[in-house]
Design an enzyme around this catalytic site. Structure first.
Site, PDB file in Angstrom:
ATOM      1  N   ARG A   1     -24.590  63.931 -27.882  1.00  0.00           N
ATOM      2  CA  ARG A   1     -23.410  63.203 -27.389  1.00  0.00           C
ATOM      3  C   ARG A   1     -22.183  63.465 -28.253  1.00  0.00           C
ATOM      4  O   ARG A   1     -21.069  63.471 -27.774  1.00  0.00           O
ATOM      5  CB  ARG A   1     -23.676  61.696 -27.362  1.00  0.00           C
ATOM      6  CG  ARG A   1     -24.664  61.250 -26.338  1.00  0.00           C
ATOM      7  CD  ARG A   1     -24.698  59.724 -26.238  1.00  0.00           C
ATOM      8  NE  ARG A   1     -25.866  59.244 -25.534  1.00  0.00           N
ATOM      9  CZ  ARG A   1     -26.001  59.229 -24.219  1.00  0.00           C
ATOM     10  NH1 ARG A   1     -25.031  59.667 -23.470  1.00  0.00           N
ATOM     11  NH2 ARG A   1     -27.107  58.772 -23.670  1.00  0.00           N
TER      12      ARG A   1
ATOM     13  N   PHE B   1     -27.838  72.043 -16.646  1.00  0.00           N
ATOM     14  CA  PHE B   1     -27.949  70.908 -17.556  1.00  0.00           C
ATOM     15  C   PHE B   1     -27.004  71.118 -18.728  1.00  0.00           C
ATOM     16  O   PHE B   1     -26.989  72.192 -19.341  1.00  0.00           O
ATOM     17  CB  PHE B   1     -29.390  70.746 -18.059  1.00  0.00           C
ATOM     18  CG  PHE B   1     -29.574  69.511 -18.877  1.00  0.00           C
ATOM     19  CD1 PHE B   1     -29.607  68.266 -18.278  1.00  0.00           C
ATOM     20  CD2 PHE B   1     -29.706  69.588 -20.249  1.00  0.00           C
ATOM     21  CE1 PHE B   1     -29.766  67.104 -19.034  1.00  0.00           C
ATOM     22  CE2 PHE B   1     -29.864  68.446 -21.030  1.00  0.00           C
ATOM     23  CZ  PHE B   1     -29.895  67.195 -20.415  1.00  0.00           C
TER      24      PHE B   1
ATOM     25  N   ASP C   1     -24.018  64.122 -10.607  1.00  0.00           N
ATOM     26  CA  ASP C   1     -24.783  65.241 -10.043  1.00  0.00           C
ATOM     27  C   ASP C   1     -25.337  64.810  -8.691  1.00  0.00           C
ATOM     28  O   ASP C   1     -24.686  65.001  -7.682  1.00  0.00           O
ATOM     29  CB  ASP C   1     -25.816  65.803 -11.018  1.00  0.00           C
ATOM     30  CG  ASP C   1     -26.667  64.758 -11.700  1.00  0.00           C
ATOM     31  OD1 ASP C   1     -26.893  63.680 -11.128  1.00  0.00           O
ATOM     32  OD2 ASP C   1     -27.130  65.035 -12.803  1.00  0.00           O
TER      33      ASP C   1
ATOM     34  N   LYS D   1     -20.991  67.952 -10.349  1.00  0.00           N
ATOM     35  CA  LYS D   1     -21.808  69.078  -9.888  1.00  0.00           C
ATOM     36  C   LYS D   1     -21.879  69.042  -8.359  1.00  0.00           C
ATOM     37  O   LYS D   1     -22.803  68.443  -7.791  1.00  0.00           O
ATOM     38  CB  LYS D   1     -23.221  68.989 -10.451  1.00  0.00           C
ATOM     39  CG  LYS D   1     -23.348  69.105 -11.947  1.00  0.00           C
ATOM     40  CD  LYS D   1     -24.833  69.010 -12.313  1.00  0.00           C
ATOM     41  CE  LYS D   1     -25.074  69.055 -13.789  1.00  0.00           C
ATOM     42  NZ  LYS D   1     -26.511  68.941 -14.103  1.00  0.00           N
TER      43      LYS D   1
ATOM     44  N   GLU E   1     -17.705  57.747 -14.895  1.00  0.00           N
ATOM     45  CA  GLU E   1     -18.994  58.402 -15.132  1.00  0.00           C
ATOM     46  C   GLU E   1     -18.788  59.635 -15.992  1.00  0.00           C
ATOM     47  O   GLU E   1     -17.807  60.357 -15.812  1.00  0.00           O
ATOM     48  CB  GLU E   1     -19.621  58.834 -13.805  1.00  0.00           C
ATOM     49  CG  GLU E   1     -20.505  57.793 -13.174  1.00  0.00           C
ATOM     50  CD  GLU E   1     -21.893  57.748 -13.795  1.00  0.00           C
ATOM     51  OE1 GLU E   1     -22.050  58.033 -14.995  1.00  0.00           O
ATOM     52  OE2 GLU E   1     -22.828  57.403 -13.069  1.00  0.00           O
TER      53      GLU E   1
ATOM     54  N   GLY F   1     -23.348  57.512 -21.550  1.00  0.00           N
ATOM     55  CA  GLY F   1     -22.560  58.728 -21.562  1.00  0.00           C
ATOM     56  C   GLY F   1     -21.071  58.574 -21.381  1.00  0.00           C
ATOM     57  O   GLY F   1     -20.290  59.325 -21.953  1.00  0.00           O
TER      58      GLY F   1
END
Length: 181
Positions: free
Chosen positions: A168, A155, A106, A134, A102, A48
């Site tokens: 993505r 999400f 979360d 988050k 990152e 990611g």
């Protein structure tokens, strides 16, 4: 595009591409000041963070290096709670200023695992930079020093984040609205 379907789920645009760009630029400005003359090593967490790493580093006019590690902690739309190393770090980090990149923080389990793995390698400093954070899902006490955007515990996909491999490449950030019929 205001909504998208990925596999069996529907998503709607939550944060525009322009808002993401502005947040990443603000973060780059902040990090330029902090790391000027320190030649930091950025460690992007794949898959990611590739998008975030690219967008951040092209805006950072300082001498720096980047490498990537790959870890996995997600299955479907939720964290498994277990972190598995897939590809390790090959660079020497002793005495270096290290910034872990990152896409999203979360629970913080992945970041905790990475920081624990890096700490014994004696870097001069370690900080975390996240495209998304988050706070309501976060379970650790380590600071997430550089945050582009804080979001609620929903999400999301886009700008490098995915749902089982898809999404993505979406520009901006999309939040889940529910299963498709």
């Amino acid at each position: 595009m205001n909504s998208v379907r990925l596999h069996d789920l529907s998503f709607e645009q939550f944060i525009t591409e322009e808002e993401v760009d502005q947040a990443v630029q603000r973060l780059a400005d902040e990090m330029r000041v902090k790391y000027e003359g320190k030649r930091p090593l950025f460690i992007g967490v794949l898959n990611g963070a590739f998008y975030f790493a690219t967008e951040l580093l092209k805006r950072l006019p300082i001498e720096c290096e980047i490498t990537f590690v790959k870890v996995a902690s997600y299955h479907g739309t939720s964290s498994t709670g277990h972190v598995l190393d897939l590809i390790g770090l090959n660079e020497r980090i002793e005495g270096r200023h290290v910034v872990v990149l990152e896409d999203i923080v979360d629970t913080g389990n992945t970041v905790r695992h990475i920081l624990d793995a890096l700490a014994h390698l004696r870097p001069a400093s370690i900080s975390i930079a996240a495209l998304l954070f988050k706070p309501d899902a976060y379970k650790h006490d380590m600071p997430i020093e550089h945050v582009a955007i804080r979001i609620p515990n929903v999400f999301v996909v886009g700008s490098g984040l995915d749902h089982d491999g898809l999404g993505r490449n979406l520009t901006g950030i999309y939040r889940i609205t529910g299963p498709t019929s």
